[in-house]
Design an enzyme around this catalytic site. Structure first.
Site, short mmCIF file in Angstrom:
data_model
loop_
_atom_site.label_atom_id
_atom_site.label_comp_id
_atom_site.label_asym_id
_atom_site.label_seq_id
_atom_site.Cartn_x
_atom_site.Cartn_y
_atom_site.Cartn_z
N ASP A 55 -13.74 53.15 13.38
CA ASP A 55 -12.93 51.98 13.03
C ASP A 55 -13.53 51.17 11.89
O ASP A 55 -13.08 50.06 11.62
CB ASP A 55 -12.67 51.10 14.26
CG ASP A 55 -13.93 50.47 14.82
OD1 ASP A 55 -15.05 50.79 14.33
OD2 ASP A 55 -13.82 49.65 15.75
N ASP A 80 -17.70 55.05 10.68
CA ASP A 80 -18.79 54.68 11.59
C ASP A 80 -18.67 55.49 12.87
O ASP A 80 -17.87 56.42 12.97
CB ASP A 80 -18.79 53.17 11.85
CG ASP A 80 -17.68 52.73 12.82
OD1 ASP A 80 -16.68 53.44 12.94
OD2 ASP A 80 -17.84 51.66 13.44
N ASP A 88 -17.48 55.11 15.88
CA ASP A 88 -16.23 55.22 16.62
C ASP A 88 -15.00 55.18 15.72
O ASP A 88 -13.87 55.02 16.20
CB ASP A 88 -16.13 54.14 17.70
CG ASP A 88 -16.08 52.72 17.13
OD1 ASP A 88 -16.70 52.49 16.08
OD2 ASP A 88 -15.43 51.85 17.73
N SER A 90 -20.12 51.69 18.83
CA SER A 90 -19.59 51.32 17.52
C SER A 90 -20.50 51.84 16.40
O SER A 90 -20.82 53.03 16.36
CB SER A 90 -19.40 49.81 17.44
OG SER A 90 -18.67 49.45 16.28
#
Length: 377
Positions: free
Chosen positions: A374, A370, A372, A236
């Site tokens: 999302d 960011d 990933d 993430s």
């Protein structure tokens, strides 16, 4: 279908061979790598077929150096996965050169993407069994409220395999039979995916590999391909040395007690047993089409897009251009080390370069993703 050591293996390829031979020079390295992988696999299985005859001599090894027996291990998952990823990258490179002679003609799309590159059915059990004499260590702190995540060094190969078994078993308990998997760009992601997927195979789940994509594309793929279940290997917005798993089963993103239940399943080794299948597909085109059919930009915008070298790099620039925006890319090349700034756009100092670029270029808006894809800043 050919018997190999008592097991059956079937490989299917549904993209045209001439696309490999006609790529521009900037794709040459990747093209050669893919061609070597294809030849190692297909010449081994189909040495007398027309496939072998399509090979040009620049890739061919001297006679006698290709052993069908020796080449068979290259067809197992650890090579199929990067081969599929490389083929998807070639497809993306093809679209980036729109208008060239080798661009694909428009075709009517089926409910599942036409590029189902490789399919592995009835895989050799030796390729999906993880053997380790070491005691499995399960750090409790990586089982968090909304995902399984920690430092990549905390997630051993054995633990990634066990997590795959636990996720697959939970999915099977809910009546799911197939799952989509994808990764972000971190250097640790391919290895975690490999062992997670092998754990899923061992339980009997059919795996559809979407490759390196942002997390929203993984969720889209779960709906679009009607699996309603998937796993995203990602750290993430955390630093490059972190990684983990975001999980959706039967339309539910697992959190809280559901994540804790996976840990208990691993501790009790409550796994299904079976034999799964594997295929690679590209979801880029269908994802873009879904957005373009739904979103209308009222007036053209001049945007600076900072992907932070994260997974959004594979789609963001092209997508916003298709929406009619003028896009000025910033750090939009995949690099899981995140060399330019940490992948967290909620931290003001990570936006300094984006802010400066917006001002310098007179842009209407700056967008930062960011790791990933999302989160926005």
């Amino acid at each position: 279908r050919q018997a190999i050591g008592g097991h059956h293996l079937r490989i299917g390829l549904s993209i045209r061979f001439q696309q490999f031979w006609e790529f521009e020079a900037d794709s040459l390295t990747l093209r050669k790598e893919v061609r070597h992988l294809l030849l190692d696999g297909f010449v081994a299985l189909f040495a007398d077929s027309e496939v072998a005859n399509h090979a040009d001599q620049s890739c061919a090894q001297p006679p006698g150096q290709r052993s069908a027996t020796a080449a068979i291990p290259s067809l197992h998952y650890p090579v199929l996965a990067p081969l599929g990823e490389a083929l998807v990258q070639l497809r993306r490179a093809n679209r980036a050169h729109a208008g060239q002679d080798f661009a694909e003609p428009a075709v009517e799309r089926s409910s599942i993407d036409a590029l189902e590159i490789l399919e592995l059915e009835e895989t050799d059990p030796d390729t999906v069994r993880f053997e380790s004499d070491a005691t499995l260590e399960i750090p409790p702190e990586i089982f968090r409220d909304y995902d399984i995540r920690g430092r990549a060094s905390q997630i051993s190969k054995a633990l990634a395999h066990a997590i795959g078994q636990a996720i697959a078993s939970e999915a099977l308990d809910r009546g799911m039979t197939s799952m989509v998997v994808a990764t972000d760009a971190r250097e640790s992601s391919p290895l975690l995916r490999e062992h997670q997927v092998q754990g899923m195979f061992a339980c009997g789940i059919d795996v559809i590999d979407a490759g390196t994509v942002p997390t929203p594309m993984l969720y889209f793929a779960c709906h679009h391909l009607h699996t309603m279940s998937g796993v995203m290997v990602t750290g993430s917005h955390n630093p490059a040395d972190h990684n983990g798993f975001k999980i959706m089963i039967d339309g539910e993103t697992l959190c809280g007690e559901r994540i804790a239940d996976l840990r208990q399943r691993i501790s009790g080794q409550r796994y299904h047993q079976g034999q799964g299948s594997y295929r690679v597909t590209e979801i880029d085109s269908d994802y873009s089409k879904a957005i373009l059919d739904d979103v209308l930009v009222e007036s053209p915008l001049k945007l600076v897009i900072d992907c932070g070298n994260g997974a959004a790099s594979v789609i963001a620039v092209e997508l916003f251009q298709e929406l009619g925006c003028e896009v000025l890319p910033l750090f939009c090349e995949l690099d899981g080390r995140f060399p330019n700034h940490p992948p967290d756009p909620s931290v003001a100092e990570n936006l300094e370069q984006l802010i400066a670029e917006v001002r310098a270029r007179g842009a209407d808006l700056g967008i930062a993703f960011d790791g990933d894809g999302d989160r926005l800043g």
